[in-house]
Design an enzyme around this catalytic site. Sequence first.
Site, PDB file in Angstrom:
ATOM      1  N   GLU A 134      96.874  38.565  -2.499  1.00 49.40           N
ATOM      2  CA  GLU A 134      97.478  39.559  -3.648  1.00 49.40           C
ATOM      3  C   GLU A 134      98.527  38.977  -4.444  1.00 49.40           C
ATOM      4  O   GLU A 134      98.268  38.745  -5.784  1.00 49.40           O
ATOM      5  CB  GLU A 134      97.305  40.978  -3.394  1.00 49.40           C
ATOM      6  CG  GLU A 134      95.896  41.020  -2.734  1.00 49.40           C
ATOM      7  CD  GLU A 134      95.198  41.280  -3.840  1.00 49.40           C
ATOM      8  OE1 GLU A 134      94.748  40.844  -5.123  1.00 49.40           O
ATOM      9  OE2 GLU A 134      93.542  42.115  -3.292  1.00 49.40           O
ATOM     10  N   ASP A 261      84.450  35.881  -0.826  1.00 51.96           N
ATOM     11  CA  ASP A 261      84.296  35.719  -2.322  1.00 51.96           C
ATOM     12  C   ASP A 261      84.507  33.998  -2.680  1.00 51.96           C
ATOM     13  O   ASP A 261      84.174  33.203  -3.273  1.00 51.96           O
ATOM     14  CB  ASP A 261      83.740  36.724  -3.277  1.00 51.96           C
ATOM     15  CG  ASP A 261      85.163  37.754  -3.194  1.00 51.96           C
ATOM     16  OD1 ASP A 261      85.763  37.174  -2.526  1.00 51.96           O
ATOM     17  OD2 ASP A 261      85.013  38.845  -4.009  1.00 51.96           O
ATOM     18  N   GLU A 358      79.961  49.404  -6.748  1.00 53.95           N
ATOM     19  CA  GLU A 358      79.844  48.561  -6.392  1.00 53.95           C
ATOM     20  C   GLU A 358      79.201  47.882  -4.461  1.00 53.95           C
ATOM     21  O   GLU A 358      79.025  46.361  -4.275  1.00 53.95           O
ATOM     22  CB  GLU A 358      81.111  49.283  -4.702  1.00 53.95           C
ATOM     23  CG  GLU A 358      82.202  48.250  -3.789  1.00 53.95           C
ATOM     24  CD  GLU A 358      83.143  47.585  -4.299  1.00 53.95           C
ATOM     25  OE1 GLU A 358      83.541  48.118  -5.668  1.00 53.95           O
ATOM     26  OE2 GLU A 358      84.149  47.171  -4.327  1.00 53.95           O
ATOM     27  N   GLU A 377      83.958  41.146 -12.506  1.00 53.32           N
ATOM     28  CA  GLU A 377      82.784  39.776 -11.609  1.00 53.32           C
ATOM     29  C   GLU A 377      81.894  39.561 -13.210  1.00 53.32           C
ATOM     30  O   GLU A 377      81.751  38.189 -13.403  1.00 53.32           O
ATOM     31  CB  GLU A 377      83.355  39.958 -10.820  1.00 53.32           C
ATOM     32  CG  GLU A 377      84.220  39.208  -9.635  1.00 53.32           C
ATOM     33  CD  GLU A 377      85.263  40.393  -9.552  1.00 53.32           C
ATOM     34  OE1 GLU A 377      84.313  41.704 -10.213  1.00 53.32           O
ATOM     35  OE2 GLU A 377      86.236  40.571  -8.654  1.00 53.32           O
ATOM     36  N   THR A 460      91.298  32.982  -9.733  1.00 50.37           N
ATOM     37  CA  THR A 460      90.358  34.432  -9.822  1.00 50.37           C
ATOM     38  C   THR A 460      91.166  35.593  -9.940  1.00 50.37           C
ATOM     39  O   THR A 460      89.957  36.412 -10.099  1.00 50.37           O
ATOM     40  CB  THR A 460      90.071  34.871  -7.980  1.00 50.37           C
ATOM     41  OG1 THR A 460      89.255  35.262  -7.757  1.00 50.37           O
ATOM     42  CG2 THR A 460      91.595  34.763  -7.109  1.00 50.37           C
TER      43      THR A 460
END
Length: 470
Positions: A134, A261, A358, A377, A460
Amino acid sequence: MRRSDRGGSRPGLLQRTAAAGLLAAAWLSVSLADSPEPVGPAPTPAECAALAREVRSEFLHAWRGYESLAWGHDELRPVSATPRDWGSASLWMTPVDALDTMLLMGLTEEAAKTREAIAAHLSFDRDISVKNFEITIRLLGGLLSSYEMTGDRRLLSLAQDLGRRLLPAFGSPTRMPYMYVNLKTGRTSGAVSNPAEIGTLILEMGTLSKLSGNPEYFERAHAALLALAARRASTGLVGEEINVETGAWVSRESHIGGGIDSYYEYLVKCGILFGDADCSRLARESLQAASRFLAEERGGLLWYGSADMETGRRTSTIYGSLHAFLPAVLVLSGDLASARRLQESGWRMWALHGIEPEELDYASLRVTADGYALRPEIMESAYYLFQATRDRRYLAMGRRFFEDLRKNCRVGHGYTVLQSVVTKKQGDLMPSYFLAETLKYLYLLFRPEALDFDRVVFNTEAHPLRKTAQ
Ligand code: DMJ
């Protein structure tokens, strides 16, 4: 660090992809026309300009909320009007994550004030244990892209200081990083990690190597990625959890959702940004495996579910808001036909309740996890698809995404997550990626000329990093 002019900059990538897409267009127009989910009329160029202005003003609304109620903290809880920090000390996550969006939107005064505050107050000399992944994607990525956009060397110094403090995370016997590292002591923890957290570091670490002249960052992240890929099953798939000390898989469940992902995303983007042959080969092989074992047709739509990594046997039919990144990655990999079809599935998922859940069981179209975390996304994929095809259907989707966000998630002090897309009950958090990603991709969708898409690779967290060879 490996570099190559051939792969480091591929100015014509999307043009070539678009050409391939045109060939598939005739087939697609039939396929999509079978039962496309209605999306409404596409906005005209004048309407797009107005929409971009509105997105910018909604960004300001959200930013003002953060500025007045959570300044200097990681994030804002906009309903209770309180700040939230991830650890015992703030790392200024929202300002760092939001800065390059301000720069792209031409919010000059806000960007200047934010830049000064970061330079004056942000310190990584903290005795706190942070999540390597993160902190890398949000803070390291944000500092590097803002440095590239402004030339402010204070941002690069902060990035170098942070990079040095993250390096101990890579000290496991397998070379795959631990999940947590203490910024002051270098103490690591979290031996059980996942492909996304192990494999989503190379764009930031590689860019830091490029900008600092120290190859170690790239080499560590590259070795980690290869160590992970070496543990793929014979199917070519990876599982959901792995022990970085022993190299043994803890969960064999394979999918393209959360926890895995962006491993796919960074294989493809590492090939493009650094011209790295290992990444390009692994990207090709891994996307082929995902297509073979995870993809399937249901109800005339393309979906990606879960399977056992060893046998390839289907284990669930769950797709969700995190999975919706894949069309963007398929665009970059040249598979425009699958990208378009998968985005239609994402749009179907969104349209079921007027905002995406979700998670959804695509076999029954029943919602299985009903929150909405202000995720970007599906908008990111609409942006990539519009770049590749100039099909205005993606602008129409974008308008709907934006309208639904405003209708359901806007509150007096910003935007908030939903606890349920079915009841529309609101939660109380504005994640930093809402300003870094969600609003940035919407803005760029309506105003693509704000950034030369072919000259950057987005990390990302939607931080644009300049291609190596230019
Ligand atoms: C972001 O932090 C990144 O996009 C990450 O890859 C996935 N989760 C959030 C957004 O949903």
